[in-house]
Structures are given as C-alpha cells and as structure tokens.
Write an enzyme that holds these catalytic residues in place. Structure first.
Site, PDB file in Angstrom:
ATOM      1  N   THR A 103      -8.099  -3.597  -3.258  1.00  0.00           N
ATOM      2  CA  THR A 103      -6.964  -2.950  -2.619  1.00  0.00           C
ATOM      3  C   THR A 103      -5.839  -3.970  -2.507  1.00  0.00           C
ATOM      4  O   THR A 103      -5.915  -5.071  -3.069  1.00  0.00           O
ATOM      5  CB  THR A 103      -7.402  -2.308  -1.286  1.00  0.00           C
ATOM      6  OG1 THR A 103      -6.299  -1.586  -0.763  1.00  0.00           O
ATOM      7  CG2 THR A 103      -7.884  -3.315  -0.258  1.00  0.00           C
TER       8      THR A 103
ATOM      9  N   LYS B  38      -4.374  -5.132  -6.840  1.00  0.00           N
ATOM     10  CA  LYS B  38      -4.581  -4.106  -7.876  1.00  0.00           C
ATOM     11  C   LYS B  38      -4.048  -4.521  -9.246  1.00  0.00           C
ATOM     12  O   LYS B  38      -4.623  -4.159 -10.269  1.00  0.00           O
ATOM     13  CB  LYS B  38      -3.965  -2.774  -7.444  1.00  0.00           C
ATOM     14  CG  LYS B  38      -4.736  -2.119  -6.307  1.00  0.00           C
ATOM     15  CD  LYS B  38      -4.185  -0.744  -5.987  1.00  0.00           C
ATOM     16  CE  LYS B  38      -4.967  -0.104  -4.849  1.00  0.00           C
ATOM     17  NZ  LYS B  38      -4.528   1.270  -4.575  1.00  0.00           N
TER      18      LYS B  38
ATOM     19  N   GLY C 262       8.479   8.998  -4.055  1.00  0.00           N
ATOM     20  CA  GLY C 262       8.007   7.614  -4.131  1.00  0.00           C
ATOM     21  C   GLY C 262       7.815   7.166  -5.559  1.00  0.00           C
ATOM     22  O   GLY C 262       7.646   7.998  -6.466  1.00  0.00           O
TER      23      GLY C 262
ATOM     24  N   ASP D 222      -7.501   6.458  -8.029  1.00  0.00           N
ATOM     25  CA  ASP D 222      -6.656   7.109  -7.011  1.00  0.00           C
ATOM     26  C   ASP D 222      -6.125   8.466  -7.485  1.00  0.00           C
ATOM     27  O   ASP D 222      -6.173   9.447  -6.744  1.00  0.00           O
ATOM     28  CB  ASP D 222      -5.458   6.211  -6.655  1.00  0.00           C
ATOM     29  CG  ASP D 222      -5.864   4.993  -5.843  1.00  0.00           C
ATOM     30  OD1 ASP D 222      -6.838   5.092  -5.078  1.00  0.00           O
ATOM     31  OD2 ASP D 222      -5.205   3.950  -5.978  1.00  0.00           O
TER      32      ASP D 222
ATOM     33  N   ALA E  74       0.915   4.110  -5.976  1.00  0.00           N
ATOM     34  CA  ALA E  74       0.250   5.387  -5.703  1.00  0.00           C
ATOM     35  C   ALA E  74       0.926   6.512  -6.484  1.00  0.00           C
ATOM     36  O   ALA E  74       0.266   7.383  -7.050  1.00  0.00           O
ATOM     37  CB  ALA E  74       0.299   5.678  -4.202  1.00  0.00           C
TER      38      ALA E  74
ATOM     39  N   TYR F   6      -2.916   9.498   5.555  1.00  0.00           N
ATOM     40  CA  TYR F   6      -3.995  10.165   6.303  1.00  0.00           C
ATOM     41  C   TYR F   6      -4.056   9.729   7.766  1.00  0.00           C
ATOM     42  O   TYR F   6      -4.952  10.145   8.504  1.00  0.00           O
ATOM     43  CB  TYR F   6      -5.358   9.967   5.618  1.00  0.00           C
ATOM     44  CG  TYR F   6      -5.757   8.523   5.448  1.00  0.00           C
ATOM     45  CD1 TYR F   6      -5.496   7.870   4.255  1.00  0.00           C
ATOM     46  CD2 TYR F   6      -6.375   7.822   6.471  1.00  0.00           C
ATOM     47  CE1 TYR F   6      -5.843   6.549   4.087  1.00  0.00           C
ATOM     48  CE2 TYR F   6      -6.729   6.498   6.315  1.00  0.00           C
ATOM     49  CZ  TYR F   6      -6.460   5.868   5.119  1.00  0.00           C
ATOM     50  OH  TYR F   6      -6.800   4.552   4.967  1.00  0.00           O
TER      51      TYR F   6
HETATM   52  P1  ATR Z   1       2.263   1.757  -3.071  1.00  0.00           P
HETATM   53  O1  ATR Z   1       1.971   0.874  -4.254  1.00  0.00           O
HETATM   54  O2  ATR Z   1       1.147   1.818  -2.084  1.00  0.00           O
HETATM   55  O3  ATR Z   1       2.742   3.122  -3.483  1.00  0.00           O
HETATM   56  P2  ATR Z   1       4.860   0.487  -2.615  1.00  0.00           P
HETATM   57  O4  ATR Z   1       4.941  -0.007  -4.013  1.00  0.00           O
HETATM   58  O5  ATR Z   1       5.244  -0.454  -1.528  1.00  0.00           O
HETATM   59  O6  ATR Z   1       3.421   1.018  -2.230  1.00  0.00           O
HETATM   60  O7  ATR Z   1       5.742   1.824  -2.502  1.00  0.00           O
HETATM   61  C1  ATR Z   1       6.081   2.385  -1.292  1.00  0.00           C
HETATM   62  C2  ATR Z   1       6.964   3.628  -1.519  1.00  0.00           C
HETATM   63  O8  ATR Z   1       7.448   4.067  -0.246  1.00  0.00           O
HETATM   64  C3  ATR Z   1       8.192   3.330  -2.378  1.00  0.00           C
HETATM   65  O9  ATR Z   1       8.477   4.472  -3.154  1.00  0.00           O
HETATM   66  C4  ATR Z   1       9.275   3.099  -1.317  1.00  0.00           C
HETATM   67  O10 ATR Z   1      10.585   3.326  -1.747  1.00  0.00           O
HETATM   68  P3  ATR Z   1      11.478   2.125  -2.378  1.00  0.00           P
HETATM   69  O11 ATR Z   1      10.992   1.943  -3.782  1.00  0.00           O
HETATM   70  O12 ATR Z   1      12.855   2.604  -2.287  1.00  0.00           O
HETATM   71  O13 ATR Z   1      11.200   0.912  -1.511  1.00  0.00           O
HETATM   72  C5  ATR Z   1       8.878   4.128  -0.293  1.00  0.00           C
HETATM   73  N1  ATR Z   1       9.471   3.836   1.022  1.00  0.00           N
HETATM   74  C6  ATR Z   1       9.042   2.924   1.917  1.00  0.00           C
HETATM   75  N2  ATR Z   1       9.832   2.941   3.022  1.00  0.00           N
HETATM   76  C7  ATR Z   1      10.793   3.900   2.808  1.00  0.00           C
HETATM   77  C8  ATR Z   1      11.880   4.397   3.568  1.00  0.00           C
HETATM   78  N3  ATR Z   1      12.162   3.933   4.806  1.00  0.00           N
HETATM   79  N4  ATR Z   1      12.629   5.390   3.026  1.00  0.00           N
HETATM   80  C9  ATR Z   1      12.363   5.878   1.789  1.00  0.00           C
HETATM   81  N5  ATR Z   1      11.330   5.445   1.018  1.00  0.00           N
HETATM   82  C10 ATR Z   1      10.557   4.466   1.526  1.00  0.00           C
END
Ligand code: ATR
Length: 289
Positions: free
Chosen positions: A77, A81, A143, A118, A147, A234
C-alpha cells in the site's frame, strides 16, 4: 461443535504455516490484517498475515528478505505501489494497465508476480450489489490518482466508456493518455454534464473523515434517474455524496465492498482458497475499525 462465520475457530499456525502480510509506511491504519486473519480462521488455513511497516528506502531489501524467508507474497500500500510495479519480474494485464501493483506473489519458480486488484475489486463490489455496469454505458470518475487509474482500466476492460474529471486537469489529461479512449471533463463543468452518465465514481479522498473536505457533496441535480453513484471512500461508510444520492432516489455502492473484494485475489494466490465476501466478513472488518 459447530462454528458460525461470525465466530471463526482459533487460528492454526504450525511450522508449515503459509505467510503473507501488508507492506506500507505507515501501516497501522490497514484493515488487511483483520480481514485476512479472519478468513484464515474461517477457512481453517494454516497461516498468518502480518503488518509489515517498511520505510521507502528499505522496500526492495524487505521484499527480497520476505521472499527469502519463505513468505508466499504481500500486499503493498501507500507509498510502495509504484516501487512494487518496478520490482515485479512479471506483471499481469491489470497491473500494466494500472501502472501500479498492490499485490505481490512469490512464485515457486522464484519470480515475483505483480497484480493490481483494486479495479477488479471495485467492479466485483458493483456486481455483488447487483449493479454491474452495463457495456457501452458511460462512467464518470472524479479524481486522477492511482485509484482512478485502476478503476478506469477495470471499467474499460468491461466495455464501459470512461470519462474523468479532476481538480488538476493536467493529471486527468496524463491519465487519459495512459488509457486511450478516456475522455476528460473540466472540473468546473462535470455537474452540468452528469445526465450523460450511467455511473459516477468518487475516487478522490473528498468526503473522507479527516480528509481534505469531509463534507464534499457536489450537485446531482442533472443525474439521470438510473444513475448509480459509487464511492471508494469507506470511512464514513455513507459519505455525504452517497447520502445525497440516496435522498434523490439514486442507487449507491459504498467503498467497503471494494476493500473486501480487492483482497480476495491475493488471499487465493497465497492461501489457496477463494474467500467469500459476505455480511459476516463485512461485520468483522467493521468491528475491527
Ligand atoms: P490515490 O493514488 O490514492 O488515488 P492521489 O494520487 O493522492 O491518491 O489522488 C488523490 C485525488 O484526490 C486526486 O485526484 C486529487 O486531485 P488533484 O490531482 O487535483 O490533487 C483529489 N483531491 C484531493 N484533495 C482534493 C480537493 N480538496 N479538491 C479536489 N480534489 C482533491
């Protein structure tokens, strides 16, 4: 004596026990040890699954050490990854498409196999809720992180047309380039375009307790009546987004199912049993939170 699934028998750990675990940094928050050890007891498997807190600089040495010590494999995790993706000798199609690995299998021939479970776990969770996405329909993912990429790839593999939208548009464009056929929508405009989609999936941390915006609740006013709204968050089990969807009469799928279903693939590889995800499994993991 009969044993119900909610009160599984004691764990068996002999000198021949099969071993696996979860590598992360930190790893204390992981639900995986509770889940896998529950299944080990329930199915009477001689084995154990342990947390393996591993700093990034120690990751490669730790994986090779676990392999040398006879482990069957590990989950990986955050933040490992991508390192796991690079370290694996063999990648399955899901890992190649996701660009990341969350499950390593130490094979008998000495090779390390990398899987990304996933996305398949997410789709299995929709199927378990009797809401399988229908081929040719469109899904919108919020996003553009790891994920999102896993979920997008798994949906595309099932014939779904995927669009993504992200606060940082550049990341959405990069993701779309890695998965040809993915559309990109502007973050400021997706709520108005929601009517075109059969599935909406939040893959961000928005709505998560303690996350960047625990109250995240976009407008679903434009949703089609048959829109399915899914969240990979979750905690809480019902995010503000899911609560709003339910109030509007839409069907929803929460994030716990994905967590449980993605774990099945590794368990089967390491311990030789395809475990069931049912209410007893869910209760057990919830009680361990
Ligand atoms: P993971 O690999 O677990 O998906 P990550 O790469 O950190 O985690 O991605 C987190 C997602 O949440 C991203 O799409 C991020 O948007 P940005 O690419 O713009 O950072 C989104 N995210 C996190 N906080 C946010 C916020 N306050 N508003 C909008 N999107 C947010």
């Amino acid at each position: 004596m009969t044993t119900s699934p909610t009160t599984p028998p004691p764990q068996i750990i002999t000198g021949k026990a099969r071993l696996a675990g979860v590598m992360g940094w930190p790893v204390e928050h992981s639900r995986s040890p509770a889940l896998h050890n529950y299944w080990l007891r329930r199915y009477g498997v001689d084995g154990a699954y342990v947390p393996l807190p591993t700093a990034p600089e120690d990751f490669v040495a730790a994986v090779l050490g676990l392999q040398a010590a006879g482990f069957k494999g590990v989950n990986v995790t955050i933040p490992h990854k991508e390192a796991a993706y690079k370290l694996a000798d063999v990648l399955d199609a899901s890992a190649r498409r996701a660009g990341a690995v969350n499950t390593l299998v130490f094979r008998e021939d000495g090779k390390i196999l990398g899987l990304s479970t996933d996305g398949s776990g997410f789709v299995a969770s929709l199927e378990a809720s009797s809401l399988p996405p229908r081929p040719q329909t469109r899904a919108l993912l919020l996003g553009a992180g790891g994920a999102a990429r896993s979920v997008a790839a798994a949906l595309q593999d099932r014939g779904i047309k995927v669009a993504i939208t992200n606060r940082t548009q550049e990341r959405a464009v990069t993701l779309a380039a890695a998965l040809p056929g993915t559309d990109v929508l502007a973050w400021s405009e997706w709520e108005q375009q929601l009517g075109e989609f059969a599935l909406l999936v939040n893959t961000t941390s928005l709505g998560m307790a303690g996350g960047p915006d625990p109250l995240f609740c976009p407008s679903l006013a434009q949703a089609a009546e048959d829109l399915v709204v899914a969240d990979i968050v979750y905690a809480p089990l019902v995010t503000p987004l899911l609560a709003a969807a339910t109030r509007q009469g839409l069907r929803t799928v929460g994030g716990l199912g994905m967590l449980l279903h993605q774990a099945r693939f590794g368990f089967k590889e390491w311990f030789g049993v395809d475990p069931q995800v049912d209410a007893a499994t869910q209760d057990h993991v919830l009680n361990s939170l």
